[in-house]
Design a protein around this motif. Sequence first.
Motif, short mmCIF file in Angstrom:
data_model
loop_
_atom_site.label_atom_id
_atom_site.label_comp_id
_atom_site.label_asym_id
_atom_site.label_seq_id
_atom_site.Cartn_x
_atom_site.Cartn_y
_atom_site.Cartn_z
N LYS A 163 -3.41 -6.01 4.77
CA LYS A 163 -3.89 -6.67 3.56
C LYS A 163 -2.90 -7.75 3.11
CE LYS A 163 -6.46 -6.33 -0.34
NZ LYS A 163 -7.81 -5.91 -0.61
N ILE A 164 -1.61 -7.35 3.09
CA ILE A 164 -0.58 -8.28 2.63
C ILE A 164 -0.49 -9.49 3.57
CG2 ILE A 164 1.92 -8.55 2.32
CD1 ILE A 164 1.89 -5.58 1.37
N GLU A 168 -2.89 -0.17 6.60
CA GLU A 168 -3.87 -0.86 5.76
C GLU A 168 -3.16 -1.86 4.83
OE1 GLU A 168 -5.77 1.59 2.86
OE2 GLU A 168 -6.94 -0.11 2.13
N GLY A 169 -2.07 -1.41 4.24
CA GLY A 169 -1.35 -2.22 3.26
C GLY A 169 -0.80 -3.50 3.87
N PHE A 170 -0.13 -3.36 5.02
CA PHE A 170 0.48 -4.55 5.61
C PHE A 170 -0.57 -5.51 6.15
CE2 PHE A 170 4.27 -1.74 5.76
CZ PHE A 170 5.05 -2.52 4.91
N ARG A 174 -1.68 4.40 5.17
CA ARG A 174 -1.56 3.48 4.04
C ARG A 174 -0.78 2.23 4.44
NH1 ARG A 174 0.37 6.81 0.47
NH2 ARG A 174 2.48 6.64 1.26
N GLN A 175 0.26 2.45 5.25
CA GLN A 175 1.10 1.31 5.64
C GLN A 175 0.33 0.33 6.51
OE1 GLN A 175 4.21 3.68 7.23
NE2 GLN A 175 4.82 4.37 5.20
#
Lengths: 497, 156
Positions: free
Chosen positions: A292-293, A288-290, A285-286
């Motif tokens: 994206k951010i 993918e999340g970072f 998740r991290q």
Amino acid sequence: MYDSALQAAREFAASASQELSGALIVLGEDGTVLSWNDAAVSLFGYGTEEVTGRSIFETIVPPDLIEEKRRWLTRALERGAANYELMRRRKDDVRIWVDVAVRVHGDRDGRRMLVLNERDITRIKCQREAEQLQTRFRGVLEAGPDATVLVDSTGRMVFVNSETERLFGYSREELLGEFVEVLVPTRFHTSHPGHRRKYFRTPRIRPMGIGLELSGRRKDGSEFPVEISLGPLSIEDDQLTMAAIRDVSSRRRMEEALKAANIGANAELEAFTYSVSHDLRAPIRQIEGFAKILGEHLGKDIDPEAEHYLRRIQEGSQQMGRLVDDLLHLAHLGRQDAKPRRISLNTVVSNVIANMRAEITDRAIEWRVDQLPSLVCDPGLMKVVFTNLLSNAVKYTRPRENAVIEVGQMVKDGQPVVYVRDNGVGFDMKYADKLFGVFQRLHRAEEFEGTGVGLAIVHRIIRKHNGTIWAEAAPDHGTTFFFTLGSSTPDAATSTG
Amino acid sequence: MSGKPVQMLLAEDNPSDADLILTSVAKHGLADSIHLVQDGVEALDFAFCRGEYSSRVHEPPLRVIVLDVKLPKVDGFEVLRELKADPRTRSIPVVMLTSSNIERDVALGYRLGANSYLQKPVEFERFRETVRQLGLYWMTMNEPPPISSFSDDDAQ
């Protein structure tokens, strides 16, 4: 008329009692009891009132021997006098052997009566039989690894080998002539004779009490787990049952140890999947999340190459997330026991299709569902099977303008076979052996997405049901998956025991 | 600490997840009202205004406490147990936010008095949405317990 016959019978019985000992029974030609003395009462347990006027075929003749004994009565009437060894049934249902001396008398009116003098010879006969059997079978049965017991048709032991003595703690002398129930736990004493007699009516070689955990009972009252196989053995004047009894204490202990070890291994696997679900999901998740951010941070000014790499990072992490989920699912299936019951596969299939239809709005798919069998299987797991097979069919018919997906049944080797057929892109049969392997894919991810776990899950579920699954396909000519569920014919697997 | 009063105590030992959570609510201006702690002991110190947080006694009460289950030193369930056992903290809503959705953990959470139980979605977009709604709901929409509910008098 009857009165005069009775009168004559009584007179005769009174005089005969003087010279004879044992049970004295007077019968009419048809087997009706006319007279029944005190010795008969104590031998058979039936009171005089109880049996007089009734046929001996309703009382002391064992029900399974009625035909035979009717023939015997006719023969005795023809011959006038004879001696026999016969099996009788006491009022308490115990079988005994008697020595019978028969004489036929005519009364004043020319009617015939049979006068039976019966002596209990059970013990003597058993001993005699035991002696003969001991010499006859000692050679073959003595040295065997199992406790071997021969039981006569009254249920009494007429042969035991030394292993029986060792295993049960009785001496041979104590066992011979005793009911075999001596070796059975007391709680089964009421039911066992019934099972025993049932076996005598249809004797064949088979294990005893299929599916049950049997116990033997030692002289000191202690019990131990046993396995017993039964077989019929005919000798001159009787039908014997041979029981081979094996002490399975040590095997049972080993099985239990194995089971415990298995539970331990399962707990370890559970702990593993638990930690995978926690510790592997977070970093995915991290990433993918970072990514994206970061993309959002760079905004519109991002250069196309950087955007491409960021998308690759996201795709990779999303794919890994799906893999982890599917793997967890697979691991979870491994320790889940199937809870089978009889269900209609049509219900399962129509539910799955209804769910899919709601999701697929941009394609024309023709669904054809035949009448499917009702099978014994786990409804939840079968839903997983059909969801996977049908979503595969949907996926691989994507290039088709007119996709046709069919669920039907056929019979192969007397077993129902269920199939799921599509007119999709198919595959080359030379890769068929890879079809059900974990992470095995026959199509490039660019063409058809997937993790390669779905069919592995299906395979595992079918195997859990003792079934088989296979596929037939040709490139560009569709795929058909066939499966059977072994547990769908449980009636053949059960047996009376 | 910023000038804004703390409304949410977030106990999360994974710095990346904490970062993602704070980033997810930043757009709504909620990040400044969140105080992050990284283990169970610190969470309890903050909630009970002990140790380095003793000066918090004069601050307004928390609107929500968000707990991960797997916290170092004292785990999330134990923190929850202590919070719900004390009249000073019993009324503060507690949300469990964790990776595990296994039935045993969910059941234990509710039994210990959790007000909500959320699984962290693996997929980032869903994670962001979950956290965003969590923040908005508990920090802006939900009516917080009135001051009177933090007195010792109603201890049972």
